[in-house]
Each structure stands twice: as C-alpha cells, then as structure tokens.
Design a protein around this motif. Structure first.
Motif, PDB file in Angstrom:
ATOM      1  N   TYR A   1       0.837  -1.203   0.000  1.00  0.00           N
ATOM      2  CA  TYR A   1       0.000   0.000   0.000  1.00  0.00           C
ATOM      3  C   TYR A   1       0.876   1.259   0.000  1.00  0.00           C
ATOM      4  N   GLN A   2       1.914   1.228   0.828  1.00  0.00           N
ATOM      5  CA  GLN A   2       2.831   2.376   0.864  1.00  0.00           C
ATOM      6  C   GLN A   2       3.561   2.549  -0.470  1.00  0.00           C
TER       7      GLN A   2
ATOM      8  N   LYS B   1      -0.603  13.729   4.566  1.00  0.00           N
ATOM      9  CA  LYS B   1      -1.671  12.843   5.041  1.00  0.00           C
ATOM     10  C   LYS B   1      -1.245  11.377   4.855  1.00  0.00           C
ATOM     11  N   ASP B   2      -0.639  11.085   3.709  1.00  0.00           N
ATOM     12  CA  ASP B   2      -0.292   9.693   3.401  1.00  0.00           C
ATOM     13  C   ASP B   2       0.953   9.199   4.130  1.00  0.00           C
ATOM     14  N   PHE B   3       1.886  10.087   4.394  1.00  0.00           N
ATOM     15  CA  PHE B   3       3.153   9.628   4.970  1.00  0.00           C
ATOM     16  C   PHE B   3       3.427  10.229   6.339  1.00  0.00           C
TER      17      PHE B   3
ATOM     18  N   ALA C   1       2.328   1.765  -3.340  1.00  0.00           N
ATOM     19  CA  ALA C   1       1.346   2.353  -4.253  1.00  0.00           C
ATOM     20  C   ALA C   1       1.233   3.859  -4.019  1.00  0.00           C
ATOM     21  N   LYS C   2       1.268   4.250  -2.759  1.00  0.00           N
ATOM     22  CA  LYS C   2       1.161   5.682  -2.429  1.00  0.00           C
ATOM     23  C   LYS C   2       2.361   6.459  -2.965  1.00  0.00           C
TER      24      LYS C   2
ATOM     25  N   PHE D   1       1.936   6.777  -6.608  1.00  0.00           N
ATOM     26  CA  PHE D   1       0.871   7.738  -6.905  1.00  0.00           C
ATOM     27  C   PHE D   1       1.424   9.173  -6.883  1.00  0.00           C
ATOM     28  N   TRP D   2       2.163   9.511  -5.815  1.00  0.00           N
ATOM     29  CA  TRP D   2       2.645  10.892  -5.683  1.00  0.00           C
ATOM     30  C   TRP D   2       3.795  11.195  -6.630  1.00  0.00           C
TER      31      TRP D   2
ATOM     32  N   GLY E   1      -1.429  16.267   0.567  1.00  0.00           N
ATOM     33  CA  GLY E   1      -1.687  14.857   0.271  1.00  0.00           C
ATOM     34  C   GLY E   1      -0.579  13.959   0.793  1.00  0.00           C
ATOM     35  N   THR E   2       0.651  14.352   0.564  1.00  0.00           N
ATOM     36  CA  THR E   2       1.773  13.501   1.010  1.00  0.00           C
ATOM     37  C   THR E   2       1.865  13.530   2.533  1.00  0.00           C
TER      38      THR E   2
END
Ligand SMILES: N[C@@H](CCC(=O)N[C@@H](CS)C(=O)NCC(=O)O)C(=O)O
Length: 229
Positions: free
Chosen positions: A94-95, A145-147, A97-98, A101-102, A142-143
C-alpha cells in the motif's frame, strides 16, 4: 545475476532532473556506472537506438539492454539491486502504491505546470504561478496525510523514491526563482521547503546536483526570452 558483474551505463544530460534521479539512485546504492553526456541538439545513434519510442534521456544500459523513463529506471534499479544499499521503495504494497501515486502526480501534474510559467508573461504568468501554488499545496497536504511527517525525508533518515523524484527537481528552486520567476516561496509552503532544505544538506544531493550558478545559466540559455524580463 544480482550483484554480479554488471556493466551499467547512463546516457543523460547534466541539467536534466530526470537524469539526476538516476545518478542519485545509482550512487545511493553504490552501483558503479559509466556516464555518457548526450547532446540533445544532435542526438547520438546510441540514444536513438536505445530509446526509439521517445528519443529522450535518461536511458540506462544494463549489460547492453536499454531501460528508458526515469521512474521505470528507478524501479528497475531498486528491483535488480534489491539486496544492495538502501531500498528506494517501501516494503508494504500500500505504501509502495502511495509513493508511486505521488511520484506520478509530481511528473504528470506539478512538473508540466511550470511550463506555462516559463512561457508566459504578465497576467497570464500570474495565473500560471497561482495554479502552480495550488498543485504544490495538493502535493504537500496529500503527502503529509499519506506519509505523516517527513522525518526528515519521506523515507525516514535515508533518501527514498519520492525524495529522489521530487528532490532532483525541487532542490534547484532558487535557480528557477532567480532565472525565471519567483514561484517557490518557502513561507507559503513551510513543510515542503523545510524538507527541501534538509534534502539540499544531504551529502549525496550536494555531490550530484548541478550548482545554482550552472542552473541559472542553463535556464537563461534555454529560454533566452527570460533575459528581457
Ligand atoms: N518522462 C521522461 C522525461 C524525460 C525527458 O523529458 N527528457 C528530456 C531532457 S530533460 C529529453 O530527453 N528531451 C529530448 C527531447 O524531447 O527530444 C522521464 O521521466 O525520463
């Protein structure tokens, strides 16, 4: 064979952030390589044969086999030399993929948004700068939030995939500000720029990134109309 005898050649141009990425990844992993500086105004037959689809640098030649597109090359380096040096991508799918994505958002949205700034003037440029800030905000929020936090890098204490992809371009922001237009304002994006500042201090970035003065001169040579502004 992984880690065995390998002949690694990078075809690139020194001012290209895309090529800087590949240099950073190879150096980070400690992979020896030969570098060939390409003249994009007079492309070599080696480049045309190695990247017939796009005719662009960077191209990595590994034991004579060509790999094109910087993001693809970074993944190849991480896969092939998976046991050598730090991993560029996280282990968790999942990470991973994130991160992809970025990295794609950066290359498909953020980078192209700089072009209208270079090519326009006056009100049009103001609008282009505004649009760029919006996209930078999307990336930053976004990053984050994701990381969670960058501590100090996306990959913790080591440079990782996203640090390399975004840092290869963003670390030159002062040269862009000086030669083109002031679009990078640390006060508007404090999280982003404290990360960029940490990146610029990384010994590998200091070793590999072109100097500020060389980049300013390159922008002015590439976009001569900027001299008149
Ligand atoms: N998506 C490509 C972009 C590479 C690219 O745009 N390279 C430029 C140099 S910065 C190039 O080779 N341009 C030559 C051309 O367009 O003919 C990547 O990530 O590798």
């Amino acid at each position: 064979m992984e880690g065995g005898e390998s002949q690694v050649v990078l075809i690139g141009t020194w001012a290209s952030g895309y090529c800087t990425r590949v240099k950073l990844a190879l150096e980070l992993k400690g992979i020896p390589y030969k570098y060939i500086e390409e003249d994009l105004g007079n492309k070599s037959s080696l480049l045309r044969q190695s990247n017939p689809v796009h005719g662009k640098v960077p191209v990595l030649l590994h034991n004579g086999r060509a790999i094109a597109e910087s993001l693809v090359i970074l993944e190849y380096i991480d896969d092939y030399w998976s046991k050598i040096g730090p991993k560029l991508l996280p282990e968790d799918p999942y990470q991973r993929a994130k991160v992809r994505f970025w990295a794609n958002f950066h290359d498909q949205k953020l980078l192209p948004a700089a072009l209208p700034i270079i090519l326009s003037e006056g009100k049009e440029r103001e609008k282009a700068v505004e649009d760029y800030h919006e996209l930078l905000k999307v990336f930053d929020e976004g990053t984050e939030k994701d990381f969670l936090a960058r501590s100090p890098f996306f990959n913790g204490n080591n440079l990782g995939f996203l640090d390399i992809v975004v840092g290869s371009v963003s670390c030159n922001y002062q040269a862009f500000n000086e030669a083109v237009a002031v679009i990078f304002e640390p006060t508007k994006h404090p999280t982003f720029f404290s990360w960029v500042t940490a990146l610029k201090e990384h010994p590998l970035m200091k070793k590999i990134l072109p100097t500020h003065d060389k980049m300013v001169a390159k922008y002015r040579q590439k976009y001569p109309h900027l001299m008149k502004l």
